[in-house]
Design a protein around this motif. Structure first.
Motif, PDB file in Angstrom:
ATOM      1  N   VAL A   4      20.432  -5.417  22.185  1.00 25.57           N
ATOM      2  CA  VAL A   4      19.511  -4.307  22.418  1.00 25.57           C
ATOM      3  C   VAL A   4      18.390  -4.726  23.351  1.00 25.57           C
ATOM      4  N   ALA A   5      17.991  -3.797  24.210  1.00 23.90           N
ATOM      5  CA  ALA A   5      16.793  -3.954  25.026  1.00 23.90           C
ATOM      6  C   ALA A   5      15.892  -2.753  24.788  1.00 23.90           C
ATOM      7  N   ILE A   6      14.589  -2.999  24.769  1.00 19.43           N
ATOM      8  CA  ILE A   6      13.599  -1.931  24.589  1.00 19.43           C
ATOM      9  C   ILE A   6      12.686  -1.912  25.810  1.00 19.43           C
ATOM     10  N   ALA A   7      12.509  -0.747  26.402  1.00 16.58           N
ATOM     11  CA  ALA A   7      11.560  -0.574  27.505  1.00 16.58           C
ATOM     12  C   ALA A   7      10.358   0.183  26.979  1.00 16.58           C
ATOM     13  N   GLY A   8       9.175  -0.394  27.160  1.00 17.40           N
ATOM     14  CA  GLY A   8       7.963   0.250  26.666  1.00 17.40           C
ATOM     15  C   GLY A   8       7.483  -0.426  25.393  1.00 17.40           C
ATOM     16  N   THR A   9       6.444  -1.254  25.509  1.00 15.55           N
ATOM     17  CA  THR A   9       5.996  -2.054  24.366  1.00 15.55           C
ATOM     18  C   THR A   9       4.639  -1.656  23.820  1.00 15.55           C
ATOM     19  N   TYR A  30      22.515  -6.692  14.655  1.00 14.08           N
ATOM     20  CA  TYR A  30      21.966  -6.839  15.999  1.00 14.08           C
ATOM     21  C   TYR A  30      21.821  -8.306  16.390  1.00 14.08           C
ATOM     22  N   ALA A  31      22.160  -8.574  17.642  1.00 12.88           N
ATOM     23  CA  ALA A  31      22.011  -9.926  18.182  1.00 12.88           C
ATOM     24  C   ALA A  31      20.543 -10.159  18.509  1.00 12.88           C
ATOM     25  N   LEU A  32      20.002 -11.246  18.001  1.00  9.77           N
ATOM     26  CA  LEU A  32      18.611 -11.594  18.281  1.00  9.77           C
ATOM     27  C   LEU A  32      18.540 -12.733  19.289  1.00  9.77           C
ATOM     28  N   PRO A  33      17.497 -12.763  20.103  1.00 14.17           N
ATOM     29  CA  PRO A  33      16.351 -11.855  20.075  1.00 14.17           C
ATOM     30  C   PRO A  33      16.627 -10.529  20.770  1.00 14.17           C
ATOM     31  N   ILE A  34      15.892  -9.505  20.361  1.00 13.97           N
ATOM     32  CA  ILE A  34      15.885  -8.228  21.051  1.00 13.97           C
ATOM     33  C   ILE A  34      15.083  -8.402  22.339  1.00 13.97           C
ATOM     34  N   LYS A  35      15.595  -7.886  23.448  1.00 12.98           N
ATOM     35  CA  LYS A  35      14.848  -7.947  24.705  1.00 12.98           C
ATOM     36  C   LYS A  35      13.806  -6.836  24.750  1.00 12.98           C
ATOM     37  N   ALA A  36      12.600  -7.185  25.125  1.00 10.87           N
ATOM     38  CA  ALA A  36      11.537  -6.198  25.292  1.00 10.87           C
ATOM     39  C   ALA A  36      11.023  -6.278  26.714  1.00 10.87           C
ATOM     40  N   PHE A  37      11.220  -5.210  27.489  1.00 13.13           N
ATOM     41  CA  PHE A  37      10.845  -5.207  28.897  1.00 13.13           C
ATOM     42  C   PHE A  37       9.346  -4.981  29.061  1.00 13.13           C
ATOM     43  N   THR A  38       8.745  -5.756  29.931  1.00 14.54           N
ATOM     44  CA  THR A  38       7.315  -5.648  30.195  1.00 14.54           C
ATOM     45  C   THR A  38       7.024  -6.113  31.611  1.00 14.54           C
ATOM     46  N   ARG A  39       5.960  -5.593  32.185  1.00 13.71           N
ATOM     47  CA  ARG A  39       5.569  -6.023  33.531  1.00 13.71           C
ATOM     48  C   ARG A  39       4.914  -7.407  33.497  1.00 13.71           C
ATOM     49  N   ASP A  40       4.328  -7.764  32.343  1.00 12.12           N
ATOM     50  CA  ASP A  40       3.615  -9.038  32.250  1.00 12.12           C
ATOM     51  C   ASP A  40       3.750  -9.623  30.844  1.00 12.12           C
ATOM     52  N   PRO A  41       4.737 -10.503  30.626  1.00  8.01           N
ATOM     53  CA  PRO A  41       4.943 -11.096  29.295  1.00  8.01           C
ATOM     54  C   PRO A  41       3.719 -11.830  28.759  1.00  8.01           C
ATOM     55  N   VAL A  53      10.754  -9.804  28.403  1.00  5.25           N
ATOM     56  CA  VAL A  53      11.414 -10.016  29.688  1.00  5.25           C
ATOM     57  C   VAL A  53      10.635  -9.289  30.776  1.00  5.25           C
ATOM     58  N   LYS A  54      10.249 -10.011  31.797  1.00  4.39           N
ATOM     59  CA  LYS A  54       9.501  -9.405  32.894  1.00  4.39           C
ATOM     60  C   LYS A  54      10.434  -8.558  33.758  1.00  4.39           C
ATOM     61  N   VAL A  55      10.029  -7.325  34.014  1.00  7.88           N
ATOM     62  CA  VAL A  55      10.824  -6.428  34.855  1.00  7.88           C
ATOM     63  C   VAL A  55       9.903  -5.688  35.815  1.00  7.88           C
ATOM     64  N   ASP A  58       9.964  -0.402  39.308  1.00 11.83           N
ATOM     65  CA  ASP A  58      10.179   0.229  40.608  1.00 11.83           C
ATOM     66  C   ASP A  58      11.414  -0.328  41.313  1.00 11.83           C
ATOM     67  N   ASP A  59      12.061  -1.306  40.680  1.00 10.16           N
ATOM     68  CA  ASP A  59      13.190  -2.010  41.295  1.00 10.16           C
ATOM     69  C   ASP A  59      14.408  -1.914  40.378  1.00 10.16           C
ATOM     70  N   VAL A  60      15.357  -1.032  40.713  1.00 14.55           N
ATOM     71  CA  VAL A  60      16.539  -0.824  39.878  1.00 14.55           C
ATOM     72  C   VAL A  60      17.345  -2.107  39.746  1.00 14.55           C
ATOM     73  N   SER A  61      17.412  -2.906  40.819  1.00 13.25           N
ATOM     74  CA  SER A  61      18.186  -4.147  40.751  1.00 13.25           C
ATOM     75  C   SER A  61      17.574  -5.128  39.756  1.00 13.25           C
ATOM     76  N   SER A  62      16.237  -5.140  39.654  1.00  9.84           N
ATOM     77  CA  SER A  62      15.557  -5.978  38.672  1.00  9.84           C
ATOM     78  C   SER A  62      15.932  -5.556  37.260  1.00  9.84           C
ATOM     79  N   LEU A  63      15.928  -4.274  37.018  1.00 10.68           N
ATOM     80  CA  LEU A  63      16.279  -3.760  35.705  1.00 10.68           C
ATOM     81  C   LEU A  63      17.753  -3.975  35.394  1.00 10.68           C
ATOM     82  N   GLU A  64      18.588  -3.788  36.413  1.00  8.51           N
ATOM     83  CA  GLU A  64      20.029  -3.993  36.210  1.00  8.51           C
ATOM     84  C   GLU A  64      20.312  -5.425  35.777  1.00  8.51           C
ATOM     85  N   GLY A  65      19.660  -6.382  36.418  1.00  6.89           N
ATOM     86  CA  GLY A  65      19.856  -7.773  36.051  1.00  6.89           C
ATOM     87  C   GLY A  65      19.414  -8.045  34.623  1.00  6.89           C
TER      88      GLY A  65
END
Length: 293
Positions: A4-9, A30-41, A53-55, A58-65
């Protein structure tokens, strides 16, 4: 196990949802750790079972990775991030994410929009349609009425501090309020299941109550009498779209006929076949009264 990944912390839902996903109640799902997307970890508070995870939204390729190998993406980005919503949906489709939870988590606006009522909720509906068109196998919209904690913020007209309340109309309209923890558990209970078992629209509701009965419940549990005032008339739905977003929600809650805040059916038994006890409004009031003493 499901990844699982979560966007918005930083919103209301990150803690209860991430907490449910990493809890013993769903251990092994669920497989741990859960990924939590943030602009600044570096600005995030470390939490067990969570990997920040830093994302770049504005960059779809960054998010895709960042989404490679992820089964489920939960979008908790607020309504101010509509552009980020699109990037997340595009990246999820490209990365092969199987289940995508849209940033709904509120009232069920489908009948409302079908009847031609214009509100800012159109943006959420449009995004869900966009995500489905993008080719993500399962797109889930969660409807839970209003967060139960909003009841204590005076959203429906309660002013407990001053012993007052001001209700729209005659105060007999029903509203749905759901505890944040129960929303988190509901998501965790469904997200790991086979796609065929996951509904496109997940309606959960903790307490369904009229405003008048909510005042009586508070009086009973607190011993404090509320002075209730009624507006006598309901706010018209025409032109509601020009109001502040939170005011729009308040107006919609005045109109049970839209089924926005009261659901004729729900998926409570699907998500919670006896796994935990729902936290009712009565429970929440008891806690608030105890804390105040």
């Amino acid at each position: 196990m499901t990844s699982v990944a979560i966007a918005g912390t930083h919103g209301f839902l990150f803690a209860p949802i991430s907490g449910a996903l990493t809890s013993s109640l769903f251990s092994g799902k669920y497989a741990l750790p859960i990924k939590a997307f943030t602009r600044d970890p570096s600005k995030e508070t470390p939490v067990s079972g969570i990997e920040y995870v830093k994302v770049d939204y504005d960059d779809v390729s960054s998010l895709e990775g960042a989404l490679k190998g992820v089964d489920v993406l939960l979008n908790l980005v607020g309504v101010g991030g509509v552009d980020a919503w699109k990037s997340l949906a595009d990246a999820a489709a490209k990365a092969g994410v199987k289940v995508y939870f849209t940033p709904d988590f509120g009232c069920d606006y489908r009948k409302l929009l079908a009847d031609g009522v214009e509100t800012w909720l159109t943006a959420k509906s449009d995004h869900a349609a966009y995500a489905r068109a993008a080719g993500i196998p399962k797109v889930v919209q969660v409807f839970n009425g209003l967060f139960q904690s909003f009841f204590f913020f005076g959203f429906f007209g309660h002013d407990f501090k001053n012993g007052k309340a001001k209700f729209a109309g005659d105060g007999n309209q029903l509203v749905t309020v759901t505890d944040l923890g129960d929303i988190g558990k509901s998501v965790a209970s469904i997200a790991y299941r086979p796609l065929a078992e996951i509904p496109d629209y997940l309606r959960v509701q903790g307490t369904v109550i009229s405003l008048n009965d909510s005042a009586k419940l508070y009086e009973k549990l607190s011993g404090q009498k509320l002075e209730v005032e009624y507006t006598g008339t309901l706010t018209a739905l025409s032109g509601v779209g020009s109001l502040d977003p939170l005011v729009q929600l308040a107006v919609l809650s005045e109109h049970p006929e839209t089924s926005a805040f009261t659901f004729p059916e729900d998926e409570n038994k699907l998500v919670n076949p006896g796994l935990w006890q729902w936290k009712t409004l009565e429970d929440a009031i008891k806690e608030t009264v105890a804390t105040a003493k």
